[in-house]
Design a protein around this motif. Sequence first.
Motif, PDB file in Angstrom:
ATOM      1  N   UNK A  80       3.381 -11.305  -0.327  1.00 36.72           N
ATOM      2  CA  UNK A  80       3.364 -10.405  -1.483  1.00 36.72           C
ATOM      3  C   UNK A  80       2.301  -9.311  -1.361  1.00 36.72           C
ATOM      4  N   UNK A  81       1.826  -9.045  -0.147  1.00 33.67           N
ATOM      5  CA  UNK A  81       0.797  -8.027   0.061  1.00 33.67           C
ATOM      6  C   UNK A  81       1.271  -6.641  -0.321  1.00 33.67           C
ATOM      7  N   UNK A 105      -2.708   0.080   7.347  1.00 31.70           N
ATOM      8  CA  UNK A 105      -2.967  -0.807   6.215  1.00 31.70           C
ATOM      9  C   UNK A 105      -1.648  -1.358   5.666  1.00 31.70           C
ATOM     10  N   UNK A 106      -0.644  -0.475   5.514  1.00 28.69           N
ATOM     11  CA  UNK A 106       0.673  -0.895   5.018  1.00 28.69           C
ATOM     12  C   UNK A 106       1.327  -1.877   5.978  1.00 28.69           C
ATOM     13  N   UNK A 107       1.208  -1.601   7.283  1.00 24.02           N
ATOM     14  CA  UNK A 107       1.738  -2.501   8.306  1.00 24.02           C
ATOM     15  C   UNK A 107       1.058  -3.868   8.191  1.00 24.02           C
ATOM     16  N   UNK A 108      -0.255  -3.872   8.090  1.00 28.52           N
ATOM     17  CA  UNK A 108      -1.013  -5.128   8.008  1.00 28.52           C
ATOM     18  C   UNK A 108      -0.656  -5.913   6.750  1.00 28.52           C
ATOM     19  N   UNK A 139       8.781  -4.866   9.239  1.00 25.65           N
ATOM     20  CA  UNK A 139       7.681  -3.937   9.512  1.00 25.65           C
ATOM     21  C   UNK A 139       8.013  -2.871  10.547  1.00 25.65           C
ATOM     22  N   UNK A 140       9.274  -2.707  10.875  1.00 19.43           N
ATOM     23  CA  UNK A 140       9.664  -1.722  11.882  1.00 19.43           C
ATOM     24  C   UNK A 140       9.311  -0.297  11.446  1.00 19.43           C
TER      25      UNK A 140
END
Length: 158
Positions: free
Chosen positions: A143-144, A134-137, A95-96
């Motif tokens: 598989x989000x 949202x993408x980070x979360x 998630x960097x």
Amino acid sequence: MAIWGMSALPSNDDVMDDTNPVSCLQLDRTQRLYGFGICFVVGFLISILSTLALTTGLLALFAVLFSLGNILSLLSTTFLIGPGKQLRTMFAPVRMVASIVFLGLLVTTLVVAFTIQSSILCLILCIVQFLALFWYSASYIPYGRTAIKKVVGSCIEV
């Protein structure tokens, strides 16, 4: 209970490790859950209510409130895992990029609101900032990101 997608961290690292004496100011499990929930909801509400400032023409206030709301929502997880682990997970390889993009957009939104003062550009940056958060979360959900890609891909194909 470990956070999903945290393979970069040791497997014995529990999300809410009650044995860690410095874990989030020595709050018990229930207090940390309440802290998480309250911080997340307040952050979300601040972000939503920031639109009132936009409708009254207070662009800088809108940008500050929207960004503050997103930051509070993001920081709510420090109640669960502590500030040190929060930073480590934000900048874990998985998630960097999302973290850097989100933080960069947050700063860019505030700079645009205070210097250029373009309502349209500021609104676009806030929307993209929300999408980056949202993408980070989604990286914490198994598989989000894959599910999001499939949904967006199917919408684009139609």
